[in-house]
Design a protein around this motif. Structure first.
Motif, PDB file in Angstrom:
ATOM      1  N   ASN A   1      -8.025  -4.740  -0.548  1.00 37.32           N
ATOM      2  CA  ASN A   1      -7.002  -4.739   0.485  1.00 37.32           C
ATOM      3  C   ASN A   1      -6.933  -6.155   1.066  1.00 37.32           C
ATOM      4  O   ASN A   1      -7.930  -6.865   1.108  1.00 37.32           O
ATOM      5  CB  ASN A   1      -7.380  -3.731   1.570  1.00 37.32           C
ATOM      6  CG  ASN A   1      -6.313  -3.558   2.624  1.00 37.32           C
ATOM      7  OD1 ASN A   1      -5.158  -3.912   2.436  1.00 37.32           O
ATOM      8  ND2 ASN A   1      -6.707  -3.015   3.766  1.00 37.32           N
TER       9      ASN A   1
ATOM     10  N   GLU B   1     -10.308  -8.472   1.668  1.00 35.44           N
ATOM     11  CA  GLU B   1     -11.411  -7.537   1.865  1.00 35.44           C
ATOM     12  C   GLU B   1     -12.441  -7.673   0.754  1.00 35.44           C
ATOM     13  O   GLU B   1     -12.091  -7.688  -0.435  1.00 35.44           O
ATOM     14  CB  GLU B   1     -10.853  -6.110   1.887  1.00 35.44           C
ATOM     15  CG  GLU B   1     -11.867  -5.023   2.175  1.00 35.44           C
ATOM     16  CD  GLU B   1     -11.241  -3.651   2.081  1.00 35.44           C
ATOM     17  OE1 GLU B   1     -11.227  -2.942   3.092  1.00 35.44           O
ATOM     18  OE2 GLU B   1     -10.752  -3.283   0.987  1.00 35.44           O
TER      19      GLU B   1
ATOM     20  N   SER C   1      -6.336   8.130   4.435  1.00 36.23           N
ATOM     21  CA  SER C   1      -7.202   7.062   4.926  1.00 36.23           C
ATOM     22  C   SER C   1      -7.431   6.042   3.818  1.00 36.23           C
ATOM     23  O   SER C   1      -7.128   6.281   2.641  1.00 36.23           O
ATOM     24  CB  SER C   1      -8.553   7.636   5.362  1.00 36.23           C
ATOM     25  OG  SER C   1      -9.257   8.155   4.239  1.00 36.23           O
ATOM     26  N   GLU C   2      -8.008   4.904   4.203  1.00 41.43           N
ATOM     27  CA  GLU C   2      -8.334   3.886   3.204  1.00 41.43           C
ATOM     28  C   GLU C   2      -9.344   4.432   2.197  1.00 41.43           C
ATOM     29  O   GLU C   2      -9.250   4.157   1.000  1.00 41.43           O
ATOM     30  CB  GLU C   2      -8.889   2.645   3.898  1.00 41.43           C
ATOM     31  CG  GLU C   2      -9.145   1.479   2.962  1.00 41.43           C
ATOM     32  CD  GLU C   2      -9.528   0.201   3.699  1.00 41.43           C
ATOM     33  OE1 GLU C   2      -9.896  -0.777   3.015  1.00 41.43           O
ATOM     34  OE2 GLU C   2      -9.459   0.187   4.941  1.00 41.43           O
TER      35      GLU C   2
ATOM     36  N   ARG D   1      -8.701   4.835  -1.917  1.00 35.91           N
ATOM     37  CA  ARG D   1      -9.583   4.311  -2.950  1.00 35.91           C
ATOM     38  C   ARG D   1     -10.132   5.420  -3.846  1.00 35.91           C
ATOM     39  O   ARG D   1     -10.224   5.256  -5.072  1.00 35.91           O
ATOM     40  CB  ARG D   1     -10.757   3.573  -2.301  1.00 35.91           C
ATOM     41  CG  ARG D   1     -10.424   2.186  -1.750  1.00 35.91           C
ATOM     42  CD  ARG D   1     -11.634   1.623  -1.008  1.00 35.91           C
ATOM     43  NE  ARG D   1     -11.455   0.234  -0.661  1.00 35.91           N
ATOM     44  CZ  ARG D   1     -11.838  -0.792  -1.421  1.00 35.91           C
ATOM     45  NH1 ARG D   1     -12.414  -0.544  -2.591  1.00 35.91           N
ATOM     46  NH2 ARG D   1     -11.658  -2.027  -1.049  1.00 35.91           N
TER      47      ARG D   1
ATOM     48  N   THR E   1       0.806  -1.213   0.000  1.00 33.13           N
ATOM     49  CA  THR E   1       0.000   0.000   0.000  1.00 33.13           C
ATOM     50  C   THR E   1       0.845   1.272   0.000  1.00 33.13           C
ATOM     51  O   THR E   1       0.623   2.189  -0.800  1.00 33.13           O
ATOM     52  CB  THR E   1      -0.940   0.001   1.221  1.00 33.13           C
ATOM     53  OG1 THR E   1      -1.635  -1.254   1.268  1.00 33.13           O
ATOM     54  CG2 THR E   1      -1.939   1.135   1.130  1.00 33.13           C
TER      55      THR E   1
ATOM     56  N   TRP F   1      -0.246   0.644   6.179  1.00 28.42           N
ATOM     57  CA  TRP F   1      -1.253   1.648   6.496  1.00 28.42           C
ATOM     58  C   TRP F   1      -0.773   2.636   7.547  1.00 28.42           C
ATOM     59  O   TRP F   1      -1.172   3.805   7.536  1.00 28.42           O
ATOM     60  CB  TRP F   1      -2.540   0.973   6.974  1.00 28.42           C
ATOM     61  CG  TRP F   1      -3.371   0.439   5.839  1.00 28.42           C
ATOM     62  CD1 TRP F   1      -3.636  -0.857   5.542  1.00 28.42           C
ATOM     63  CD2 TRP F   1      -4.026   1.212   4.815  1.00 28.42           C
ATOM     64  NE1 TRP F   1      -4.409  -0.948   4.409  1.00 28.42           N
ATOM     65  CE2 TRP F   1      -4.668   0.309   3.949  1.00 28.42           C
ATOM     66  CE3 TRP F   1      -4.126   2.586   4.559  1.00 28.42           C
ATOM     67  CZ2 TRP F   1      -5.399   0.724   2.843  1.00 28.42           C
ATOM     68  CZ3 TRP F   1      -4.858   2.989   3.462  1.00 28.42           C
ATOM     69  CH2 TRP F   1      -5.481   2.074   2.616  1.00 28.42           C
TER      70      TRP F   1
END
Length: 360
Positions: free
Chosen positions: A252, A266, A233-234, A238, A193, A224
């Motif tokens: 993820n 996920e 943030s996630e 995205r 990531t 993360w």
């Protein structure tokens, strides 16, 4: 059920009772095996006064902290049977985990990873864009978390192109050539990531390079904590992928070198899913008791794979919460959960590894 039977099943759609019975028997078998073949693990069980005959549920199966793999060489095989040694990531100067694999364990890790990911992307191999540099794979005998991840996910590729050069700059010509060649074909993207964000997304945006990834399927994991430090943030991660590159099919995953191959993926509702190959519990930070759903605590992970080392039941350094024991809207069965990142005061350990930035 035996391994050869379950490997052909869809791992995320197993009847819950069948899964519970199979996993408990397998975890007990591994506990007994490692007690007999790993001196350090046997001493741990003795210190706990563990009686295998009194163990009646998965909650009672002993766990060991992942930190112990940094302190000791934990293995249940002879030195002659060691096929590969994998190492965890870590910041400069940290000790790393060492995971000892024999050929059987390494083979099963590959088969399980394949079955798990194929459940999401299908069984047909795709052109693969690896969002990392080829230098990560230089040492084939001793893999870091990044190297192991790249090599493992490469089994889904029919052609591979690295998106980054050895100095972590964009391989612009390689990327553009790859996307032109497969402009009408689904493509598979993989990376860690933090590497994706800092060295792929940000560089593409800064260089004003416009690419279309609408036919892409991205699997990413780890790092993360570093993104949080960059206020990413996630959801923002995205959103930027979608807004700038039309990349919407993003998964993820949660995994660690101590249980390679046994990943939690996920779903489209943002829940991590267990499978026939693995499971999780959440334990209290106060007294390590097992918590019910919707309570945050320390994640404990189980895997049926570690037969060459005692890694089948591990207490992580991560915080999470079980959302449900079944009934996710996506239709996948079994426990689904959320990961919130590293526990406060836990040793910093990024799955995307560390590397020295080149001098300019």
């Amino acid at each position: 059920m035996k391994f050869d039977e379950i490997i052909n099943m869809n791992p995320f759609f197993t009847h819950i009772d069948k899964k519970i019975n199979f996993q408990f028997d397998k975890f007990m078998e591994l506990t007994d095996f490692h007690k007999k073949h790993c001196t350090e693990y046997s001493k741990i069980l003795q210190s706990m006064h563990f009686d295998i005959h009194s163990c009646k549920s998965i909650e009672q199966i002993p766990y060991i902290p992942v930190q112990l793999f940094k302190e000791y060489d934990l293995k249940s095989i002879s030195d002659e049977d060691v096929f590969k040694v994998m190492t965890s990531s870590g910041t400069t100067g940290q000790r790393v985990s060492k995971i000892f694999l024999n050929k059987e364990t390494a083979s099963q890790q590959t088969k399980v990873l394949s079955a798990s990911v194929n459940s999401f992307i299908g069984k047909k191999r795709m052109p693969m864009l690896i969002i990392d540099s080829p230098s990560v794979l230089r040492d084939r005998a001793n893999f870091s978390a990044r190297g192991a991840g790249i090599l493992g996910f490469s089994i889904f590729a029919r052609e591979k192109v690295f998106a980054l050069n050895d100095d972590m700059t964009l391989n612009v010509d390689g990327i553009l050539s790859f996307l032109r060649k497969y402009e009408s074909t689904p493509i598979f993207l993989f990376g860690f990531t933090y590497i994706i964000w800092l060295h792929f997304v940000k560089q593409l945006i800064d260089l004003h390079i416009d690419i279309d990834l609408s036919k892409g399927i991205l699997f990413h994991g780890g790092g993360w904590k570093k993104l949080v430090e960059h206020s990413v943030s996630e959801e923002h991660f995205r959103d930027i992928l979608n807004k700038n590159f039309s990349l919407r099919n993003v998964h993820n995953y949660y995994g660690m070198v101590e249980q390679t191959g046994s990943i939690f993926i996920e779903c489209e509702y943002g829940h991590m899913h267990t499978s026939i190959f693995n499971d999780v519990l959440v334990r209290s930070t106060r007294d390590l008791s097992v918590l019910p759903p919707h309570h945050k605590g320390i994640i404990q992970v189980f895997s049926i794979l570690p037969s060459s080392y005692p890694g089948h039941s591990l207490l992580t350094e991560d915080e999470g919460e079980i959302i449900g024991l079944d009934g996710c809207p996506c239709g996948r069965t079994g426990t689904h959960f959320k990961i919130y990142g590293r526990l406060k005061n836990a040793e910093l350990r990024g799955c995307s590894d560390t590397y020295e930035k080149p001098e300019k």
